[in-house]
Design an enzyme around this catalytic site. Structure first.
Site, short mmCIF file in Angstrom:
data_model
loop_
_atom_site.label_atom_id
_atom_site.label_comp_id
_atom_site.label_asym_id
_atom_site.label_seq_id
_atom_site.Cartn_x
_atom_site.Cartn_y
_atom_site.Cartn_z
CD1 TRP B 103 -6.23 -3.41 -35.39
CD2 TRP B 103 -5.25 -5.16 -34.39
NE1 TRP B 103 -6.12 -3.13 -34.05
CE2 TRP B 103 -5.52 -4.19 -33.41
CE3 TRP B 103 -4.62 -6.34 -34.00
CZ2 TRP B 103 -5.20 -4.36 -32.05
CZ3 TRP B 103 -4.30 -6.53 -32.65
CH2 TRP B 103 -4.59 -5.54 -31.70
CG ASP B 175 -9.57 -9.18 -37.67
OD1 ASP B 175 -10.66 -9.10 -37.04
OD2 ASP B 175 -8.49 -8.83 -37.17
CE LYS B 199 -10.51 -4.44 -31.41
NZ LYS B 199 -9.96 -3.33 -30.62
#
Lengths: 365, 365
Positions: B103, B175, B199
């Site tokens: 990511w 993040d 999530k």
């Protein structure tokens, strides 16, 4: 179950009751899956079936040609205002905008941050109560424009194009957010037609984009990936996690249109009947009610009107609410009232509003 | 009601059952409102209460200082990958990226389309199984960077920063998508911390951004409005229609954390217990199970592991599924298995997986 009222909100707006009931029934666990659609991986077979079926139903309902892609995106129409010029307006070209109300005006203003834009027509002088004539457009359209942009139904002013503007070979881009799937269309006339879902086909959170393949493939390489039509299309709208639940509810809406309503022709017939109920009350009120849009371009979706006597407005809204008719206040730029009577608003709801309007007129003339 | 299974998906992921049940109960008509939350205008008092309460609960749970703004945006973390440099990386400056997995690598790659980017550290050589040491970071960070970016928990590789990297006066951007609200944090250490909801705190469709006021106000004027932190913040996240339902479910999740879990400290204790159950099984398996991440940077949220004998993988997944333990397949870049044990995964689910893993080991050693 809680009692439901008739919701005339311009968006987010009414959804078909059978859609809500099905979503409710399966919300904790999808049959045969054992988890909620709110929890399901977008990479699962189950979700792939949901998004594939949503697209297939939409293609069937709107008779979408094979050389058009269907995308499910986030960010609403407002993000499309930016994505369209980012993707389709290269340096050295300009784009034509037809400004018929609040939403096309906003779209043009956002596009200006990304490239050269020409205003072809602007209805602001009469507070957007009518549309351009074909002659007015012909005189001003640029045959070399990257695209020509219009808003087929202006939600706030209630003006609606009865048919697509003629723009020759220039790709025609249409924001259909507040009328999407309200009547059959010839998609081949469009370069792109798009809609946020929360007005006429689903909940807030998903935007449906139908775009001709050659335009999809025109995206420049240097865009942020999720802002590139090409990259999103190549990934089947799943470059990243899509708004799964909103797409699922959109699927249920398309199923309702196919199975319960009986297709888009039936939907259109019903929409014409519903709008006629309200416009007839307005036109037969001897000026007690006044519609905003000129008769020849009245919207079947959003009916903005006012009473000649502005002091009655608050009373109208309060009494309507007591009758279970809510969200009828007009947008501040137009005033008065607005009845949004989208696909999912039942005929009974519109009839009840029409009856109330007649009764209110009788009691307050 | 359908029977529910334990869902170890990395995202969209498990939600608390009481949240799903409340959303289900009110889905057709919100009590006292008479329409669904899917249909409600974002300009209504009811929705304003929903979004205000969601923000207030989040501020309470995470102890967010007053000089930080909270935004509810669309487009997922992937759109943040672009919005951050669009808003915070002016020409002539560069931004530092710490690349610890899939990511952060993607975030850096997207940022490169918008400005100058430096890679401070890259763990790709060992397939992202560990994190940089403070010394490695100190040696490479640019004290003049526009910001320093990292991913606090890498969902795919299961490496998690035990504490924030030290970046001096440079604004730290995090993040936190796959760990958001898993433990108490000192928000004042961050310039911005953000997370997509699907999530650890809600359904797909909303991204929560917490950003220091001075950074919010740094947005340049020439951005598409919905891509400007400043414009979105000035409009209270409602410059356009927000993803209302996803925000509503996020509100329910925050209520669950406050009232049922008892706050973020309790949540953290539970998360540590859950992760320990699985790592203990792995560590006591004499090499039958092998974790991906090095021990000192193991994630409490995502537990990627494999069996030494790859032929057993399919059998493991099938038998687990038969036990009601689903979505345990690892990401293709790591292989094997991945158990995502987010906030909403009950202890009982993790215990059942741990028991199954021990039993599977016993039967297949």
């Amino acid at each position: 179950m809680q009692e439901r009222v008739y919701n005339f909100s311009a968006g987010p707006a009414v959804l078909p009751l059978p859609v809500l009931e099905e979503a409710q029934r399966d919300l904790v666990a999808l049959p045969g899956v054992g988890i909620s659609v709110l929890e399901i991986s977008h990479r699962s077979k189950t979700f792939q079936m949901i998004i594939d079926e949503a697209e297939a139903n939409l293609r069937k309902l709107m008779n979408i040609p094979d050389n058009y892609k269907v995308l499910f995106l986030q960010g609403g129409a407002s993000l499309q205002f930016g994505m369209l010029p980012m993707n389709l307006l290269p340096a050295g070209k300009s784009a034509d905008y037809i400004v018929t109300g609040t939403w096309s005006k906003k779209a043009m203003s956002e596009a200006k941050t990304q490239g050269n834009v020409r205003c072809v027509w602007n209805g602001s002088e009469t507070n957007f109560d009518h549309l351009p004539t074909p002659e007015e457009l012909q005189a001003n359209l640029d045959p070399n424009a990257a695209y020509a942009y219009y808003t087929s139904n202006e939600t706030i002013q209630g003006v609606q194009f009865p048919t697509e503007p003629e723009v020759g070979e220039v790709p025609l881009i249409c924001d259909a957010s507040s009328e999407f799937m309200y009547k059959p269309l010839d998609i081949s006339k469009y370069g792109c037609i798009y809609a946020c879902a929360q007005k006429n086909c689903g909940p807030a959170g998903v935007t449906i984009v139908i775009m001709r393949e050659d335009l999809v493939n025109a995206s420049p390489d240097n865009l942020v990936s999720v802002l590139s039509y090409k990259k999103m299309s190549d990934a089947g709208s799943m470059l990243n996690t899509p708004p799964c639940f909103a797409i699922y509810v959109f699927l249920l809406v398309t199923e309702w249109m196919l199975k319960t309503v009986g297709g888009i022709d039936k939907m259109y017939e019903l929409n014409k009947r519903k709008a006629a109920l309200l416009y007839d009350v307005i036109d037969q009120s001897n000026g007690f009610y006044v519609g905003h849009a000129r008769k020849e371009c009245r919207s079947l979706m959003n009916v903005p009107f006012r009473t000649a006597n502005a002091e009655l407005e608050q009373k109208f809204l309060e009494e309507a609410k007591n009758e279970g008719l809510i969200s009828l206040g007009g947008h501040r730029s137009v005033g008065g009232f607005r009845a949004s009577i989208y696909n999912a608003m039942p005929l009974e709801g519109v009839q009840k509003l029409a009856d109330f309007m007649e009764d209110f007129h009788r009691r307050n003339d």
